[in-house]
Design a protein around this motif. Structure first.
Motif, PDB file in Angstrom:
ATOM      1  N   ARG A   1       0.900  -1.274  -0.118  1.00 27.25           N
ATOM      2  CA  ARG A   1      -0.104   0.072   0.126  1.00 27.25           C
ATOM      3  C   ARG A   1       0.803   1.284  -0.183  1.00 27.25           C
ATOM      4  O   ARG A   1       0.292   2.340  -0.307  1.00 27.25           O
ATOM      5  CB  ARG A   1      -0.809   0.389   1.319  1.00 27.25           C
ATOM      6  CG  ARG A   1      -1.915  -1.098   1.390  1.00 27.25           C
ATOM      7  CD  ARG A   1      -3.327  -0.863   0.860  1.00 27.25           C
ATOM      8  NE  ARG A   1      -3.556   0.265   0.181  1.00 27.25           N
ATOM      9  CZ  ARG A   1      -3.746   1.701   0.978  1.00 27.25           C
ATOM     10  NH1 ARG A   1      -3.989   1.381   2.251  1.00 27.25           N
ATOM     11  NH2 ARG A   1      -3.790   2.580   0.311  1.00 27.25           N
ATOM     12  N   ASP A   2       2.098   1.166   0.113  1.00 24.77           N
ATOM     13  CA  ASP A   2       2.920   2.332   0.373  1.00 24.77           C
ATOM     14  C   ASP A   2       4.118   2.436  -0.687  1.00 24.77           C
ATOM     15  O   ASP A   2       4.412   1.546  -1.267  1.00 24.77           O
ATOM     16  CB  ASP A   2       3.646   2.260   1.865  1.00 24.77           C
ATOM     17  CG  ASP A   2       3.993   3.635   2.575  1.00 24.77           C
ATOM     18  OD1 ASP A   2       4.033   4.473   1.492  1.00 24.77           O
ATOM     19  OD2 ASP A   2       4.473   3.600   3.738  1.00 24.77           O
ATOM     20  N   ASN A   3       4.422   3.752  -1.033  1.00 25.03           N
ATOM     21  CA  ASN A   3       5.456   3.681  -1.834  1.00 25.03           C
ATOM     22  C   ASN A   3       7.195   3.649  -1.147  1.00 25.03           C
ATOM     23  O   ASN A   3       7.804   3.955  -1.872  1.00 25.03           O
ATOM     24  CB  ASN A   3       5.436   5.252  -2.384  1.00 25.03           C
ATOM     25  CG  ASN A   3       5.625   6.320  -1.260  1.00 25.03           C
ATOM     26  OD1 ASN A   3       5.897   6.114  -0.426  1.00 25.03           O
ATOM     27  ND2 ASN A   3       5.069   7.450  -1.897  1.00 25.03           N
TER      28      ASN A   3
ATOM     29  N   LYS B   1      -0.889   2.345   7.999  1.00 26.64           N
ATOM     30  CA  LYS B   1      -1.094   2.835   6.822  1.00 26.64           C
ATOM     31  C   LYS B   1      -1.853   2.069   5.907  1.00 26.64           C
ATOM     32  O   LYS B   1      -2.398   2.701   4.800  1.00 26.64           O
ATOM     33  CB  LYS B   1       0.295   3.130   6.012  1.00 26.64           C
ATOM     34  CG  LYS B   1       1.255   4.413   6.767  1.00 26.64           C
ATOM     35  CD  LYS B   1       2.472   4.696   5.842  1.00 26.64           C
ATOM     36  CE  LYS B   1       3.156   5.855   6.634  1.00 26.64           C
ATOM     37  NZ  LYS B   1       4.625   6.297   5.972  1.00 26.64           N
ATOM     38  N   ILE B   2      -1.779   0.940   6.240  1.00 28.50           N
ATOM     39  CA  ILE B   2      -2.989  -0.154   5.401  1.00 28.50           C
ATOM     40  C   ILE B   2      -4.092   0.745   5.477  1.00 28.50           C
ATOM     41  O   ILE B   2      -5.163   0.689   4.264  1.00 28.50           O
ATOM     42  CB  ILE B   2      -2.927  -1.353   6.043  1.00 28.50           C
ATOM     43  CG1 ILE B   2      -1.729  -2.039   5.865  1.00 28.50           C
ATOM     44  CG2 ILE B   2      -4.221  -2.165   5.174  1.00 28.50           C
ATOM     45  CD1 ILE B   2      -1.546  -3.314   6.869  1.00 28.50           C
ATOM     46  N   GLY B   3      -4.690   1.449   6.311  1.00 28.57           N
ATOM     47  CA  GLY B   3      -6.027   2.106   6.321  1.00 28.57           C
ATOM     48  C   GLY B   3      -6.050   3.404   5.960  1.00 28.57           C
ATOM     49  O   GLY B   3      -7.128   4.042   5.814  1.00 28.57           O
ATOM     50  N   ILE B   4      -5.022   3.901   5.366  1.00 19.54           N
ATOM     51  CA  ILE B   4      -5.084   5.319   4.652  1.00 19.54           C
ATOM     52  C   ILE B   4      -5.321   5.309   3.188  1.00 19.54           C
ATOM     53  O   ILE B   4      -4.769   4.465   2.429  1.00 19.54           O
ATOM     54  CB  ILE B   4      -3.691   5.956   4.821  1.00 19.54           C
ATOM     55  CG1 ILE B   4      -3.321   6.073   6.304  1.00 19.54           C
ATOM     56  CG2 ILE B   4      -3.779   7.194   4.330  1.00 19.54           C
ATOM     57  CD1 ILE B   4      -4.273   6.737   7.076  1.00 19.54           C
ATOM     58  N   PRO B   5      -6.486   6.112   2.368  1.00 23.46           N
ATOM     59  CA  PRO B   5      -6.718   5.800   1.212  1.00 23.46           C
ATOM     60  C   PRO B   5      -5.572   6.421   0.399  1.00 23.46           C
ATOM     61  O   PRO B   5      -4.466   7.084   0.520  1.00 23.46           O
ATOM     62  CB  PRO B   5      -7.614   7.076   1.117  1.00 23.46           C
ATOM     63  CG  PRO B   5      -8.158   7.300   2.390  1.00 23.46           C
ATOM     64  CD  PRO B   5      -7.234   7.076   3.447  1.00 23.46           C
ATOM     65  N   ASP B   6      -5.537   5.403  -0.777  1.00 21.28           N
ATOM     66  CA  ASP B   6      -4.393   5.473  -1.760  1.00 21.28           C
ATOM     67  C   ASP B   6      -4.280   7.118  -2.279  1.00 21.28           C
ATOM     68  O   ASP B   6      -3.068   7.649  -2.455  1.00 21.28           O
ATOM     69  CB  ASP B   6      -4.781   4.825  -3.128  1.00 21.28           C
ATOM     70  CG  ASP B   6      -4.583   3.211  -2.717  1.00 21.28           C
ATOM     71  OD1 ASP B   6      -3.938   2.877  -1.852  1.00 21.28           O
ATOM     72  OD2 ASP B   6      -4.801   2.489  -3.528  1.00 21.28           O
TER      73      ASP B   6
ATOM     74  N   LEU C   1      -4.659   3.594  13.810  1.00 21.16           N
ATOM     75  CA  LEU C   1      -5.141   2.401  13.130  1.00 21.16           C
ATOM     76  C   LEU C   1      -4.224   1.224  13.211  1.00 21.16           C
ATOM     77  O   LEU C   1      -4.412   0.292  13.282  1.00 21.16           O
ATOM     78  CB  LEU C   1      -5.135   2.870  11.530  1.00 21.16           C
ATOM     79  CG  LEU C   1      -6.322   3.828  11.009  1.00 21.16           C
ATOM     80  CD1 LEU C   1      -5.955   4.245   9.621  1.00 21.16           C
ATOM     81  CD2 LEU C   1      -7.528   3.052  11.181  1.00 21.16           C
ATOM     82  N   GLY C   2      -2.789   1.721  13.421  1.00 15.62           N
ATOM     83  CA  GLY C   2      -1.779   0.653  13.546  1.00 15.62           C
ATOM     84  C   GLY C   2      -2.100  -0.105  14.991  1.00 15.62           C
ATOM     85  O   GLY C   2      -1.938  -1.321  15.227  1.00 15.62           O
ATOM     86  N   ARG C   3      -2.242   0.870  15.944  1.00 15.77           N
ATOM     87  CA  ARG C   3      -2.383   0.339  17.334  1.00 15.77           C
ATOM     88  C   ARG C   3      -3.620  -0.642  17.250  1.00 15.77           C
ATOM     89  O   ARG C   3      -3.580  -1.644  18.017  1.00 15.77           O
ATOM     90  CB  ARG C   3      -2.490   1.485  18.309  1.00 15.77           C
ATOM     91  CG  ARG C   3      -2.968   1.023  19.796  1.00 15.77           C
ATOM     92  CD  ARG C   3      -3.355   1.984  20.590  1.00 15.77           C
ATOM     93  NE  ARG C   3      -4.665   2.635  20.143  1.00 15.77           N
ATOM     94  CZ  ARG C   3      -5.150   3.551  20.808  1.00 15.77           C
ATOM     95  NH1 ARG C   3      -4.779   3.957  21.944  1.00 15.77           N
ATOM     96  NH2 ARG C   3      -6.560   3.856  20.542  1.00 15.77           N
ATOM     97  N   GLU C   4      -4.830  -0.101  16.734  1.00 16.06           N
ATOM     98  CA  GLU C   4      -6.056  -0.917  16.625  1.00 16.06           C
ATOM     99  C   GLU C   4      -5.951  -2.204  16.109  1.00 16.06           C
ATOM    100  O   GLU C   4      -6.238  -3.229  16.376  1.00 16.06           O
ATOM    101  CB  GLU C   4      -7.015  -0.023  16.071  1.00 16.06           C
ATOM    102  CG  GLU C   4      -7.382   1.034  17.113  1.00 16.06           C
ATOM    103  CD  GLU C   4      -8.591   2.113  16.259  1.00 16.06           C
ATOM    104  OE1 GLU C   4      -8.845   1.832  15.125  1.00 16.06           O
ATOM    105  OE2 GLU C   4      -9.007   2.931  16.878  1.00 16.06           O
ATOM    106  N   ALA C   5      -5.081  -2.200  14.875  1.00 21.02           N
ATOM    107  CA  ALA C   5      -4.780  -3.514  14.191  1.00 21.02           C
ATOM    108  C   ALA C   5      -4.296  -4.412  15.220  1.00 21.02           C
ATOM    109  O   ALA C   5      -4.599  -5.790  15.048  1.00 21.02           O
ATOM    110  CB  ALA C   5      -4.161  -3.451  12.725  1.00 21.02           C
TER     111      ALA C   5
END
Length: 378
Positions: free
Chosen positions: A181-183, A232-237, A260-264
């Motif tokens: 998902r990330d660059n 960052k998986i949960g951040i829109p492209d 989002l990272g903590r929650e995952a």
């Protein structure tokens, strides 16, 4: 690995001459007498002196029990026993002293050397046979428990390796998902992991951190660091991959990657039904690595020592790597430029002592970037 449990010791003495008894005496008649008495019940070996007795005991087929005369020329029984108990290969062989001496002090001295029993001459056959049987049975039980303990230790070691492998695979899987998902490249993950370890190793003897940064904690930090940006998986492209500066609104959304990272990771912990050390450390890093020493970071605006040590280490590593990496919206800094930025952040962005440690290991950071460069398309 052979997972078969050790045999039950009761099977060893079921009316068959399975045990070996070594008789040590310098008198031939005594050796003959003892051999005849024990034959048929046990395998019997004889030695007419201490040196020969030690050779037999230290051989590839040692005896299960030793009947040892005390009064012998040259090396007496006490010295033989002392040497047997001094070596790991022979210390567990039970020794029964045979002697014409009947004084209690002689018996005390023999038992103090490690002998299990003390029988006076002339020998009473029923008493001798009963005590030999008893001590062989005790030895078999002790051997059984020792072997079972070794078996359980091997099983625990195997299960520990399996758990570690599961942890490593879990981290790799979650990190690989984030990379799609990330660059940022996989080498960014590898570099930051190594930066954190180098910095933690440098700080482990610092008075502020020695209470925490031991081998186990540093290993947890090393394993957990790759999950720092899992949110960052949960951040829109449109925001995550935007080739340019973010708007204020977009940046607010980007900032949620910490939460989002903590929650995952918390969700993973709930599924496990237990707290796992490397996940707890990963959660700290994911949630707090954007906090700043002066309280101007996010998501909580923590200040100073309220920021977890793991997150403070990650902050230095993450910023340094972001600076030396080329992105579509910025060129790569040189190592020297990145170091200058870190130093200028001392006391506002970063823990001052961590910046001082960074300066001392900056060349190690540079070597890591050389060893793990980004691909041309970074």
């Amino acid at each position: 690995m052979d997972s078969t449990l050790p045999a039950d010791p009761r099977d060893r003495f079921a009316d068959k001459p399975s045990a070996t008894v070594l008789v040590v005496d310098d008198t031939p008649d005594n050796l003959t007498l003892m051999g005849n008495l024990l034959a048929g019940r046990y395998h019997v070996r004889v030695a007419n002196g201490g040196e020969k007795a030690l050779r037999i005991a230290q051989s590839a087929t040692p005896p299960d029990l030793i009947l040892l005369d005390i009064m012998m020329p040259g090396m007496d029984g006490h010295e033989v026993c002392r040497r047997l108990k001094a070596h790991a290969a022979t210390r567990d062989i039970p020794v029964i002293f045979l002697t014409a001496r009947s004084e209690s002090e002689d018996e005390r001295a023999g038992l103090a050397l490690g002998a299990v029993d003390y029988i006076t001459k002339p020998i009473s056959p029923p008493i001798l046979l009963a005590r030999v049987h008893t001590h062989l049975a005790l030895k078999a039980t002790a051997d059984f428990l020792r072997n079972k303990s070794a078996y359980l230790e091997r099983e625990v070691a195997l299960r520990t390796l399996e758990v570690q492998a599961i942890q490593d695979v879990t981290i790799m899987a979650m990190t690989s998902l984030a990379e799609t998902r990330d660059n940022e490249t996989g080498n960014h993950i590898r570099r930051t992991q190594l930066y954190v370890k180098v910095l933690a190793e440098r700080l482990r003897r610092h008075p502020r951190f020695e209470y925490l940064l031991n081998d186990r904690t540093i290993d947890l930090l090393y394993k957990s660091a790759p999950l720092h940006d899992i949110g960052k998986i949960g951040i829109p492209d449109s925001i995550l991959l935007k080739p340019g500066p973010l708007t204020a609104e977009e940046f607010e959304i980007m900032k949620t990657h910490t939460t989002l990272g903590r929650e995952a990771i918390e969700k993973a912990e709930r599924r496990l039904g237990m707290r796992v050390a490397f996940l707890s450390t990963s959660k700290e890093i994911a949630y707090s690595h954007q906090e700043k020493w002066d309280g101007s970071g996010y998501p909580q605006g923590l200040r100073g020592d309220d920021i977890p040590v793991s997150a403070r280490l990650m902050a230095v590593a993450d910023v340094y790597d972001a600076l030396i990496s080329r992105r579509v919206y910025k060129p790569a800094y040189t190592h020297e430029q990145a170091c200058g930025t870190i130093v200028r952040g001392r006391g506002n962005h970063f823990d001052p002592d961590m910046v001082d440690a960074f300066v001392e290991v900056a060349e190690d950071f540079r070597q890591i970037t050389v060893k793990y460069p980004d691909d041309d398309g970074a």
